[in-house]
Design a protein around this motif. Structure first.
Motif, PDB file in Angstrom:
ATOM      1  N   ARG A 540       0.800  -1.225   0.000  1.00  0.00           N
ATOM      2  CA  ARG A 540       0.000   0.000   0.000  1.00  0.00           C
ATOM      3  C   ARG A 540       0.831   1.273   0.000  1.00  0.00           C
ATOM      4  NH1 ARG A 540      -4.837  -1.490   4.317  1.00  0.00           N
ATOM      5  NH2 ARG A 540      -5.578  -3.370   3.224  1.00  0.00           N
ATOM      6  N   GLY A 541       2.116   1.156  -0.121  1.00  0.00           N
ATOM      7  CA  GLY A 541       2.948   2.348  -0.059  1.00  0.00           C
ATOM      8  C   GLY A 541       3.086   3.076  -1.384  1.00  0.00           C
ATOM      9  N   TYR A 542       2.534   2.517  -2.472  1.00  0.00           N
ATOM     10  CA  TYR A 542       2.687   3.121  -3.800  1.00  0.00           C
ATOM     11  C   TYR A 542       1.337   3.175  -4.503  1.00  0.00           C
ATOM     12  CZ  TYR A 542       7.623   2.212  -2.964  1.00  0.00           C
ATOM     13  OH  TYR A 542       8.878   2.184  -2.412  1.00  0.00           O
ATOM     14  N   SER A 543       1.160   4.198  -5.310  1.00  0.00           N
ATOM     15  CA  SER A 543      -0.084   4.364  -6.046  1.00  0.00           C
ATOM     16  C   SER A 543      -0.208   3.289  -7.121  1.00  0.00           C
ATOM     17  CB  SER A 543      -0.105   5.752  -6.699  1.00  0.00           C
ATOM     18  OG  SER A 543      -1.054   5.805  -7.729  1.00  0.00           O
ATOM     19  N   PRO A 544      -1.343   2.566  -7.196  1.00  0.00           N
ATOM     20  CA  PRO A 544      -1.531   1.576  -8.264  1.00  0.00           C
ATOM     21  C   PRO A 544      -1.402   2.196  -9.650  1.00  0.00           C
ATOM     22  CG  PRO A 544      -3.185   1.279  -6.555  1.00  0.00           C
ATOM     23  CD  PRO A 544      -2.457   2.551  -6.235  1.00  0.00           C
ATOM     24  N   ASP A 545      -1.890   3.424  -9.823  1.00  0.00           N
ATOM     25  CA  ASP A 545      -1.773   4.095 -11.113  1.00  0.00           C
ATOM     26  C   ASP A 545      -0.301   4.315 -11.473  1.00  0.00           C
ATOM     27  OD1 ASP A 545      -1.524   6.694 -12.843  1.00  0.00           O
ATOM     28  OD2 ASP A 545      -3.586   5.997 -13.111  1.00  0.00           O
ATOM     29  N   ARG A 582      -5.340  -0.021 -16.186  1.00  0.00           N
ATOM     30  CA  ARG A 582      -5.162   1.367 -15.762  1.00  0.00           C
ATOM     31  C   ARG A 582      -6.364   2.212 -16.154  1.00  0.00           C
ATOM     32  NH1 ARG A 582      -0.299   4.996 -18.147  1.00  0.00           N
ATOM     33  NH2 ARG A 582      -1.675   4.827 -19.966  1.00  0.00           N
ATOM     34  N   ASP A 583      -6.908   1.971 -17.341  1.00  0.00           N
ATOM     35  CA  ASP A 583      -8.102   2.716 -17.765  1.00  0.00           C
ATOM     36  C   ASP A 583      -9.278   2.447 -16.822  1.00  0.00           C
ATOM     37  OD1 ASP A 583      -6.710   3.766 -19.875  1.00  0.00           O
ATOM     38  OD2 ASP A 583      -7.435   2.305 -21.341  1.00  0.00           O
ATOM     39  N   ARG A 584      -9.456   1.193 -16.431  1.00  0.00           N
ATOM     40  CA  ARG A 584     -10.555   0.870 -15.514  1.00  0.00           C
ATOM     41  C   ARG A 584     -10.337   1.542 -14.166  1.00  0.00           C
ATOM     42  NH1 ARG A 584      -9.970  -4.421 -17.748  1.00  0.00           N
ATOM     43  NH2 ARG A 584      -8.709  -5.030 -15.931  1.00  0.00           N
ATOM     44  N   SER A 588     -12.829   4.297 -12.552  1.00  0.00           N
ATOM     45  CA  SER A 588     -13.462   4.075 -11.246  1.00  0.00           C
ATOM     46  C   SER A 588     -13.208   5.260 -10.325  1.00  0.00           C
ATOM     47  CB  SER A 588     -12.927   2.788 -10.616  1.00  0.00           C
ATOM     48  OG  SER A 588     -11.546   2.919 -10.310  1.00  0.00           O
ATOM     49  N   ARG A 589     -12.069   5.897 -10.464  1.00  0.00           N
ATOM     50  CA  ARG A 589     -11.780   7.073  -9.653  1.00  0.00           C
ATOM     51  C   ARG A 589     -12.696   8.240 -10.008  1.00  0.00           C
ATOM     52  NH1 ARG A 589      -5.159   7.430  -9.423  1.00  0.00           N
ATOM     53  NH2 ARG A 589      -4.831   5.749  -7.891  1.00  0.00           N
TER      54      ARG A 589
END
Length: 593
Positions: A540-545, A582-584, A588-589
């Protein structure tokens, strides 16, 4: 007649002086790659070189070290080879003079041979080829002198010198047999046709031929004394000597695949026709222009080339005190041997050659010069270690736990026994072999191995297939070796530590990729994989994007740099999947208030 001979020697001397003036400034000052390091080390130690032994080269190299004490051993032997190369060109010039008389054709023959790429390149480093060229030139000259002899006394004298040179030349390189098998029958035929060959004459020619092999006496003497810390084989017995001469351990007695048997008369006639042709002024001008351009060939100027030596020095400086180094291959083995034995760098360490350890003579003879190193049998057998009085790698390592053991570069295939009791940790180009019970601390090891070497050569800065290119590539790949190791360790780890290892691998990859604008293509691929695995690990320390973008970017960069990768289709499919993911994520954001 005297004036013609005087003119021939003046032309030959001028050619040799000119070629020497061209070669000497280009001579490499440090140890070259390939067999050069071994040949120089053998001369330093007065040992025996790899089959077939090269006694003439070894003794000449040792003589030049003695005559030039102010130069390093590598520089003095490299300089010797440049002088031998210049002398070979002089022999070709003298041959043409003998056949056609002194003239521009003779100078052209020696000069063009001198500036041909292969002749020039091998004349500025320590190799046996220039000495072989000299023997070829001597045989050409003696053959021409025999052909032009005015009486039987001159023919017999030349034939005897030729027989001696044939034997002596075969003490250096066996490829000379291509010329010997043509010249000897031709000379004997000519003597028979002129009715100048008697039984006693044939016997005396045979004695001269055998006398040329006298330098091979050096091999059993050196082997018997066993004072050399580096030497190859055991020539104290007849079978051992024959094994070495016939290359039974090193390969075969066959010649190089590119060599073809060509009639000596054909070569001489072609050269004669060229020399007799009308050399008009335009032809001479073009030849001079070509010669000037060849003088500017940077690949032939090795005077500033110290890559292989710096490679060896970096490795030696990285090892802890009293380490045991298991070398594998010519690059680490020969460069480390030269620096350790000839330059006396790191006398506290011990060098053990993995390949040589599979021969019983290595343990018996060179084991005496490796104090503190314990061999649990007469030889290392990677395949059938259960044979009587042999050992496997696990047993060898278990008997030497009092020293830090490193393998450079890698371990010989076929013996996985070490995996039962030892682990392999990355240490630059090498691997650190440690007992499995020793705990591995990823962060500490990453910090410790982060700056193992001080290497500043740009990536892809040397000609392909050169030893400098290989050394540079090894140093570049060493930068990411710990990151790769942590990634591989994470793939095999279960539980909480998995995400931590992927994060550390990702951090190291990001650090080394961000520090260089040009780097090996596989770094992009590995960083992309590290991003993807870190994302899947749930860290959880890094943005998935950010991780998805990083993976897509570096997979795409890798495909641009190496589109021929066999996995290219799978990587493109992965990129497509990551883009959709990444598009999904971004969609979702947007929907989330």
């Amino acid at each position: 007649m005297f004036a013609e001979q005087r003119g021939s020697w003046i032309l030959t001397g001028t050619t040799v002086a000119f070629v020497t003036a061209v070669y000497v400034p280009c001579v490499q000052r440090t140890v070259p790659g390939g067999d050069s390091g071994e040949l120089i080390t053998t001369a330093c130690e007065l040992g025996v070189a790899h089959p077939p032994g090269y006694p003439v080269f070894t003794l000449l190299a040792r003589l030049f070290m003695y005559l030039l004490p102010s130069l390093s051993p590598a520089h003095s032997v490299n300089l010797m080879c440049s002088l031998l190369g210049a002398a070979a060109c002089g022999c070709f010039t003298l041959t043409v003079c003998r056949l056609t008389g002194p003239g521009p054709g003779a100078v052209l023959a020696g000069g063009l041979f001198a500036v041909s790429r292969l002749s020039w390149q091998w004349s500025v480093v320590a190799e046996v080829f220039t000495l072989n060229n000299l023997f070829v030139g001597l045989l050409f000259f003696l053959t021409a002198s025999f052909h032009c002899a005015e009486n039987s006394w001159q023919r017999r004298k030349t034939a005897h010198w030729g027989a001696f040179c044939c034997g002596l030349g075969l003490c250096n390189q066996h490829t000379l047999v291509l010329y010997v098998l043509i010249i000897i029958p031709w000379v004997l035929y000519q003597l028979c046709a002129l009715k100048e060959l008697s039984f006693l004459g044939l016997v005396s020619l045979g004695f001269c031929f055998i006398a040329g092999f006298l330098p091979y006496i050096y091999l059993p003497i050196s082997s018997y004394l066993n004072t050399a810390r580096w030497s190859w084989g055991d020539q104290t017995t007849l079978s051992g000597l024959l094994t070495h001469l016939l290359r039974a351990e090193y390969g075969t007695f066959s010649l190089a695949k590119t060599e073809t048997s060509m009639s000596l008369s054909t070569m001489l006639l072609a050269q004669l026709d060229h020399c007799l042709a009308d050399l008009s002024p335009p032809v001479l001008v073009l030849a001079g222009i070509g010669l000037l351009f060849s003088l500017w060939d940077r690949e032939c100027d090795q005077s500033r080339n110290d890559v292989v030596e710096r490679f060896g020095r970096e490795l030696l400086a990285s090892f802890p005190k009293d380490s045991l180094i298991l070398t594998r291959g010519d690059l680490p083995g020969n460069s480390l041997r030269y620096l350790h034995y000839c330059q006396d760098i790191r006398p506290d360490i011990r060098l053990v050659d993995q390949e040589m350890m599979t021969y019983s003579w290595y343990v018996t003879k060179l084991g005496e010069h490796l104090p503190g190193v314990h061999f649990p049998g007469r030889l290392w057998d990677p395949v059938q270690s259960e044979e009587k009085n042999t050992f496997n790698l696990e047993q060898f390592l278990s008997h030497n736990t009092q020293r830090d053991v490193f393998a450079c570069i890698g371990l010989t295939d076929g013996d996985p026994s070490w995996e039962r009791s030892f682990s392999r940790w990355p240490w630059g180009v090498c691997d650190y072999l440690v007992p499995t019970q020793r705990q591995f601390h990823p962060e500490q090891w990453a910090e410790r191995s982060r700056s193992v070497y001080n290497w500043s050569e740009p990536h892809n800065s040397f000609p392909p297939a050169s030893w400098e290119r290989i050394a540079n590539e090894e140093m570049w790949q060493a930068r990411m070796k710990t990151a790769f190791f942590l990634f591989d360790l994470a793939e095999r780890t279960r539980g909480e530590g998995k995400a931590r290892l992927f994060e550390l691998s990702y951090t190291l990859y990001t650090e080394i990729v961000g520090a260089h604008s040009e780097y090996p293509p596989n770094w992009d691929k590995n960083l992309a994989l590290a991003c993807e695995r870190l994302l899947r690990s749930g860290h959880r320390g890094y943005s998935p994007d950010h991780l998805l973008t990083c993976s897509i970017q570096h997979f795409s960069l890798y495909l641009e740099k190496d589109p021929t990768d066999p996995q290219a289709a799978a990587i493109r499919s992965a990129v497509s999947h990551l883009l959709k993911e990444r598009d999904r994520l971004r969609q979702s954001r947007k929907k989330t208030p």
